[in-house]
Design an enzyme around this catalytic site. Sequence first.
Site, mmCIF file in Angstrom:
data_model
loop_
_atom_site.group_PDB
_atom_site.id
_atom_site.type_symbol
_atom_site.label_atom_id
_atom_site.label_comp_id
_atom_site.label_asym_id
_atom_site.label_seq_id
_atom_site.Cartn_x
_atom_site.Cartn_y
_atom_site.Cartn_z
ATOM 1 N N TRP A 119 0.844 -1.209 0.000
ATOM 2 C CA TRP A 119 0.000 0.000 0.000
ATOM 3 C C TRP A 119 0.877 1.255 0.000
ATOM 4 O O TRP A 119 0.536 2.267 -0.596
ATOM 5 C CB TRP A 119 -0.893 -0.005 1.249
ATOM 6 C CG TRP A 119 -1.753 1.214 1.387
ATOM 7 C CD1 TRP A 119 -3.001 1.401 0.872
ATOM 8 C CD2 TRP A 119 -1.432 2.429 2.084
ATOM 9 N NE1 TRP A 119 -3.471 2.650 1.205
ATOM 10 C CE2 TRP A 119 -2.530 3.302 1.947
ATOM 11 C CE3 TRP A 119 -0.323 2.866 2.816
ATOM 12 C CZ2 TRP A 119 -2.558 4.573 2.514
ATOM 13 C CZ3 TRP A 119 -0.342 4.137 3.374
ATOM 14 C CH2 TRP A 119 -1.451 4.966 3.224
ATOM 15 N N HIS A 120 2.038 1.142 0.678
ATOM 16 C CA HIS A 120 2.904 2.324 0.785
ATOM 17 C C HIS A 120 3.611 2.652 -0.518
ATOM 18 O O HIS A 120 3.995 3.801 -0.738
ATOM 19 C CB HIS A 120 3.940 2.119 1.891
ATOM 20 C CG HIS A 120 3.366 2.274 3.256
ATOM 21 N ND1 HIS A 120 2.756 1.243 3.923
ATOM 22 C CD2 HIS A 120 3.276 3.350 4.074
ATOM 23 C CE1 HIS A 120 2.334 1.673 5.099
ATOM 24 N NE2 HIS A 120 2.620 2.943 5.214
ATOM 25 N N GLY A 121 3.806 1.678 -1.363
ATOM 26 C CA GLY A 121 4.499 1.982 -2.610
ATOM 27 C C GLY A 121 4.624 0.759 -3.486
ATOM 28 O O GLY A 121 4.642 -0.373 -2.997
#
Lengths: 471, 345
Positions: free
Chosen positions: A325-327
């Site tokens: 989700w972060h990257g």
Amino acid sequence: MLFNSLSFIVFLVIVLGFYYSTYFTWISKKRMLLLASYVFYGLWNPPLILLLWISTVVDWTASKRIANAKDKSRRKLWLLLSLVVNLGFLGFFKYGDFVLENFVALVNSFGIAYTARPMDIILPMGISFYTFQTMSYTIDIYKRKAKPSKTFLDFALYVTFFPQLVAGPIVRAKDLITQFYKEKRATSDQFIWGVFLLTIGVFQKVVLADTLLSGVADDVFGSSELLHGVDAWTGTLAFSGQIFFDFAGYSTCAIGIALMLGITLPDNFRYPYGSIGFSDFWKRWHISLSSWLRDYLYIPLGGNRYGITRMYVALMLTMLLGGLWHGAAWTFMVWGGLHGAYLILEKLQKQYLPFQITKWNGVFLAFITFSCVNITWVFFRARSFDTAWQLLKSMFYLQPNGLKILDSFSIIKVCVVIIVLFLCHWMMRNTSLKTLSKKASPWVIGVFWAVLFLLIVIAQGSGEQFIYFQF
Amino acid sequence: MNLKKAFCIALITAVVGVVGWELYWRSQGYIPTIDDNKALWAIQRDRVDTLDTDAVVFLGSSRTLYGIQLDTWEKETGKRPVQLANVGSSPLPVFHDIVANTNYSGTVVVGVAPGLFFSTTYPKAQPWAWPQARVDHHKNRTYVQRLNHQLSLPLQQHLALMSAGEEALDDNIDLKTLLKQIKVGNRIPEGMPPFYKFGRMTTLDRNLQMTDRTVTDTAFAHTITKVWEFIGKTSPAPDKAATMAFFLKDVKAFKARGGHLILMRCPSTYGVRAGENFMLPRQDYWDDLVEQSDVMAYHFEDYPQFKDLKCPEWSHLSAEDAHFFTAELAKLMLADKAIINPQTN
């Protein structure tokens, strides 16, 4: 628009002017807030407002249909539509290039010479935040945990509310939409506290993250050389401080700005570097995301209802997807995977090696937790596995012959900031700023506030983007 | 706790603190200055899209910025030019941007500082990355970035404390630079000597002038020459083949659409000129560039009126000399019909 920019000051003054004007009804004020939120977002890239509109309309329609439908399969169909649209946007805009790159690598590994032109897709600011927020609304309606919004205006404002639109906190419908039903006005104490929080948030971003820590982190993570152990540790510590101050700073600003409008947003950080253990850490770090992942991913995956093995699998999958989700990079998956492994190890320790946490061993355990979290940040910040591996080698073999790139003052500066940060988090872990401020004299708060403001002025931030905007 | 009282105390203390900070730096000789940042540059770059064919655009490095005074040029030629030169930069990325991304077919004067012009085409090298970042900013800037810049201009023009610049100079007074001045031990080798601001933007369309202090205070000017010495000793060897090939391709395209290119060599003196003669001899670099470009060219050493010009810090003209240089250069170009004066033609 960035909170640490001149345009935002002008924007906020205009919004507050209209909001507290006696000429407008509550509905008009909500319309104004909605319009202001679109302006806030659109001044960055106007066409991308379309995505917000589509997400809003789709989830509004789907949730209404779900709420009104009696047929289970129809309800499921509308839920599916909402998920497909939201995850489709997220998948295309955030993971399109990543999927393509990996597909090409996979095909090439079979000896097929294939190249693809990168799609060079613009990542819409905050897409991960607002898609998760709207999805939570529709899922909650589907599960009958929340009631549908009374009006489209309230729902649209819930999706778009500018203080938390681009980097959270990810707010649940029941916590925010209901606040829009009745006219809100901040009391004078709420308003002043909101301004104070805004000052603290901007201070965290401009002074602590950008001025004191980011340069060292950039130098260390940008180096292609094998570094001296001290440099590698200093760079990693600098990044752990930078990311906290950057992100917590944004959340603090968001909470403060909302409070100036009389609207309460939930805490997103509770002194995470004072955590004892990793489950404690995730109750304190990016709380709105970790609770989202718990409620909409970990529990649906089985949670702890189907035995220990299934629980560990669910936990690991949740953390891996949380990392992604972060990257869109494998390094983020490793970051998530490490946290998943920590959580599993902690559960095993609690089962097979339980011990009492006292005030004496607590600070030591907090330090161990903080150190382990630091190791994960290496994968989070490094742009490639080579860089991450190189840094870890420097950190653990200490590499006395590694290259020294940091001057002594930079090392001292980072160490002082991080030691103060850690001790503050440890001492504040069971209290809050609000509680502490109630005990303090107005003179202490006033002078402290002025010093923060002066340091912001002296730092003269260049309006650098918040790290979490890219997520 | 009484929040209203705390707020009042904070407000009064902050106002006193900010006023005190401003007065302190003014007492130290600081005055409000306009930062030559990418936003300021992008506004000038934007003008190129709508320029007439009788317009003049200057590209180059800091010598072009210091050497060409816009008011004087306007007085001599009847038309205010567009200044797109950048400090410490190769002009190649900006020229390429004009050729590739505009239809401009007026006059472009490219200032050639040999050490920068022939330095590199490597995208991550400073002389290339810096101007390219500005080109990219012009292309990608958001509405909010434009608004922020417009809002910051009155503050820059009226407050001395707003001295933080895009260029990381050692006499900036932002917190980061102030902390950088604290030295503890010598864990890493000393890098570049301290580099101070020696010029000042006088107009919003990027007219740069050398400060009086640089002209009158030889010790201060010496701090700048030490930086040139350091750069001269540590710079990689020039990459003539790559830079020439890149530039000539753009020259061909620009001329093909009717564009008029002029090459210009602003003065450098003493140690810097000696270093250039040693590393980038005129006949091998400038003369070859002029020949291969096949365009009009002006080298300061070819004109007797520029013979006595001296650069206080070896590389740039003082404001007074820059006015003279600009006026004389404009006269030469008008006489050669390299440019025209729209008011007299």
